[in-house]
Scaffold this motif. Structure first.
Motif, PDB file in Angstrom:
ATOM      1  N   VAL A  19       0.993  -1.153  -0.146  1.00 45.77           N
ATOM      2  CA  VAL A  19       0.189   0.253  -0.095  1.00 45.77           C
ATOM      3  C   VAL A  19       0.808   1.329  -0.088  1.00 45.77           C
ATOM      4  O   VAL A  19       0.633   2.239  -0.853  1.00 45.77           O
ATOM      5  CB  VAL A  19      -0.829   0.078   1.292  1.00 45.77           C
ATOM      6  CG1 VAL A  19      -1.596   1.313   1.465  1.00 45.77           C
ATOM      7  CG2 VAL A  19      -2.117  -1.041   1.070  1.00 45.77           C
ATOM      8  N   GLY A  20       1.966   1.384   0.905  1.00 46.77           N
ATOM      9  CA  GLY A  20       2.876   2.321   1.060  1.00 46.77           C
ATOM     10  C   GLY A  20       3.484   2.625  -0.282  1.00 46.77           C
ATOM     11  O   GLY A  20       3.694   3.990  -0.752  1.00 46.77           O
ATOM     12  N   GLU A  23       1.065   3.927  -3.106  1.00 50.29           N
ATOM     13  CA  GLU A  23       0.612   5.331  -2.657  1.00 50.29           C
ATOM     14  C   GLU A  23       1.519   6.325  -3.027  1.00 50.29           C
ATOM     15  O   GLU A  23       1.368   7.404  -3.587  1.00 50.29           O
ATOM     16  CB  GLU A  23       0.317   5.487  -1.166  1.00 50.29           C
ATOM     17  CG  GLU A  23      -1.276   4.893  -0.780  1.00 50.29           C
ATOM     18  CD  GLU A  23      -1.194   4.983   0.782  1.00 50.29           C
ATOM     19  OE1 GLU A  23      -2.509   4.883   1.158  1.00 50.29           O
ATOM     20  OE2 GLU A  23      -0.288   5.153   1.468  1.00 50.29           O
ATOM     21  N   THR A  24       2.738   5.960  -2.660  1.00 49.55           N
ATOM     22  CA  THR A  24       4.066   6.930  -3.084  1.00 49.55           C
ATOM     23  C   THR A  24       3.938   7.274  -4.716  1.00 49.55           C
ATOM     24  O   THR A  24       4.236   8.194  -5.050  1.00 49.55           O
ATOM     25  CB  THR A  24       5.107   6.592  -2.572  1.00 49.55           C
ATOM     26  OG1 THR A  24       5.470   6.346  -1.157  1.00 49.55           O
ATOM     27  CG2 THR A  24       6.466   7.534  -3.107  1.00 49.55           C
ATOM     28  N   ILE A  26       1.608   6.983  -6.823  1.00 49.51           N
ATOM     29  CA  ILE A  26       0.542   7.747  -7.182  1.00 49.51           C
ATOM     30  C   ILE A  26       0.735   9.271  -6.709  1.00 49.51           C
ATOM     31  O   ILE A  26       0.644  10.196  -7.561  1.00 49.51           O
ATOM     32  CB  ILE A  26      -0.974   7.300  -6.661  1.00 49.51           C
ATOM     33  CG1 ILE A  26      -1.281   5.786  -7.120  1.00 49.51           C
ATOM     34  CG2 ILE A  26      -1.835   8.421  -6.758  1.00 49.51           C
ATOM     35  CD1 ILE A  26      -2.544   5.299  -6.521  1.00 49.51           C
ATOM     36  N   LEU A  27       1.225   9.366  -5.622  1.00 48.26           N
ATOM     37  CA  LEU A  27       1.333  10.795  -4.948  1.00 48.26           C
ATOM     38  C   LEU A  27       2.587  11.657  -5.871  1.00 48.26           C
ATOM     39  O   LEU A  27       2.663  12.581  -6.216  1.00 48.26           O
ATOM     40  CB  LEU A  27       2.111  10.739  -3.620  1.00 48.26           C
ATOM     41  CG  LEU A  27       1.834  12.183  -2.941  1.00 48.26           C
ATOM     42  CD1 LEU A  27       0.553  13.035  -2.884  1.00 48.26           C
ATOM     43  CD2 LEU A  27       2.546  11.801  -1.300  1.00 48.26           C
ATOM     44  N   LEU A  61      -6.381  -0.406  -1.029  1.00 49.97           N
ATOM     45  CA  LEU A  61      -6.229   0.968  -2.038  1.00 49.97           C
ATOM     46  C   LEU A  61      -7.418   1.021  -2.536  1.00 49.97           C
ATOM     47  O   LEU A  61      -7.971   2.361  -2.676  1.00 49.97           O
ATOM     48  CB  LEU A  61      -5.205   0.728  -2.856  1.00 49.97           C
ATOM     49  CG  LEU A  61      -3.572   0.382  -2.325  1.00 49.97           C
ATOM     50  CD1 LEU A  61      -2.670  -0.025  -3.362  1.00 49.97           C
ATOM     51  CD2 LEU A  61      -3.133   2.141  -2.187  1.00 49.97           C
ATOM     52  N   LYS A  64      -9.727   3.031  -0.139  1.00 52.34           N
ATOM     53  CA  LYS A  64      -9.156   4.425   0.129  1.00 52.34           C
ATOM     54  C   LYS A  64      -9.467   5.471  -1.203  1.00 52.34           C
ATOM     55  O   LYS A  64      -9.338   6.575  -1.266  1.00 52.34           O
ATOM     56  CB  LYS A  64      -7.598   4.507   0.324  1.00 52.34           C
ATOM     57  CG  LYS A  64      -7.259   3.942   1.724  1.00 52.34           C
ATOM     58  CD  LYS A  64      -5.688   4.205   1.799  1.00 52.34           C
ATOM     59  CE  LYS A  64      -5.109   3.708   3.087  1.00 52.34           C
ATOM     60  NZ  LYS A  64      -3.793   4.172   3.265  1.00 52.34           N
ATOM     61  N   LEU A  66      -8.136   5.062  -4.214  1.00 45.90           N
ATOM     62  CA  LEU A  66      -6.879   5.205  -4.947  1.00 45.90           C
ATOM     63  C   LEU A  66      -6.980   4.162  -6.285  1.00 45.90           C
ATOM     64  O   LEU A  66      -6.318   4.619  -7.224  1.00 45.90           O
ATOM     65  CB  LEU A  66      -5.566   4.896  -4.130  1.00 45.90           C
ATOM     66  CG  LEU A  66      -5.501   6.076  -3.074  1.00 45.90           C
ATOM     67  CD1 LEU A  66      -4.295   5.549  -2.215  1.00 45.90           C
ATOM     68  CD2 LEU A  66      -5.335   7.333  -3.782  1.00 45.90           C
ATOM     69  N   VAL A  80      -7.942  10.441  -9.161  1.00 44.28           N
ATOM     70  CA  VAL A  80      -7.683  10.915  -7.749  1.00 44.28           C
ATOM     71  C   VAL A  80      -7.576  12.672  -7.857  1.00 44.28           C
ATOM     72  O   VAL A  80      -7.375  13.278  -6.808  1.00 44.28           O
ATOM     73  CB  VAL A  80      -6.111  10.710  -7.110  1.00 44.28           C
ATOM     74  CG1 VAL A  80      -6.507   9.068  -6.792  1.00 44.28           C
ATOM     75  CG2 VAL A  80      -5.146  10.827  -8.183  1.00 44.28           C
TER      76      VAL A  80
END
Length: 260
Positions: A19-20, A23-24, A26-27, A61, A64, A66, A80
């Motif tokens: 997940v981490g 997420e990174t 995507i960010l 995810l 969330k 995402l 997003v």
């Protein structure tokens, strides 16, 4: 995806580790809206985790907001970014000329910052990406492919936002360029049809590109300002020309009705 962007999980191999990492991605804008993730088997190999752990991570995810899973179609990065304005507000601002002027004023400032940062921070991979887009833009220009030119216009500006290496700026610009891609504030086809406009736009994009490639933040800022100034001028002249045509048409119709 042509090459793996997911790294092997080194520590506990839990769903949270996956997940981490996603997420990174995507960010940081590596994974973009609509990107399709590899299939479950390939993804579990890349992460070096069991498929039950991977499924759990993807579910988290999705919860969330995402990722989205399409039945029989795979797993994709969700929208997003979302719409900048609601549909009623879009209809309202698109019918007011001041909104278009304000949009260009906003673009001048935010793109100047992005170009300056890109000139300071662009990596070798960033430069290669910009070279690819610029080459494609020149080819579209030579082929008189207006549609492709317009697409590459948006792609280049998006790429510059990525080269700035600022997460907030990146996603703000992506929202901004949705409006550009949809011709919300002005019709780029009209501007492209203006005498000499396509050549001038290409030269301006080349100037922005060169300033970033040569790590010249001052020149990058100046090139963006000149680009937006030209768009404002072309938009204003296109609107004036359209008004003249409307008046001429009314005069002709009136005279023809009098003769009839």
């Amino acid at each position: 995806m042509s090459s793996p962007i997911f790294a092997r999980i080194q520590s506990s191999r839990t769903a949270d580790d996956i997940v981490g990492q996603i997420e990174t991605l995507i960010l940081e804008g590596v994974l973009r809206v609509g990107d399709r993730l590899p299939g479950e088997r390939d993804l579990s190999v890349q992460f070096d985790v069991s498929r039950p752990i991977l499924r759990n991570a993807l579910k988290l995810l999705e919860t969330k907001g995402l990722l989205v899973t399409r039945h029989g179609g795979g797993t994709f990065v969700a929208d997003v970014i979302g719409e900048v304005f609601s549909k009623p507000m879009m209809d309202l601002i698109s019918s007011h000329r001041k909104a278009a002027a304000d949009y260009l004023e906003y673009r001048r400032e935010i793109e100047s910052v992005a170009a300056e940062y890109a000139a300071r921070r662009a990596t070798e991979d960033d430069r290669l990406m910009l070279h690819r887009i610029m080459t494609a833009m020149e080819e579209a220009y030579k082929a008189n492919d207006f549609k492709r030119e317009a697409e590459l216009d948006v792609e280049l500006h998006n790429a510059i936002g990525e080269c700035a290496h600022n997460i907030i700026l990146l996603h703000t610009l992506r929202s901004c360029y949705r409006l550009l891609a949809d011709d919300v504030f002005y019709n780029r086809t009209v501007i492209y049809g203006f005498p000499g406009a396509r050549e001038k736009l290409l030269d301006q994009h080349k100037a922005i590109f060169a300033a970033i490639i040569n790590s010249n933040p001052t020149a990058a800022r100046a090139a963006v300002g000149q680009h937006i100034d030209f768009i404002e001028q072309a938009q204003s002249e296109a609107a004036r020309s359209s008004a003249w045509q409307n008046v001429s048409r009314l005069r002709r119709n009136q005279r023809e009705s009098e003769r009839g």
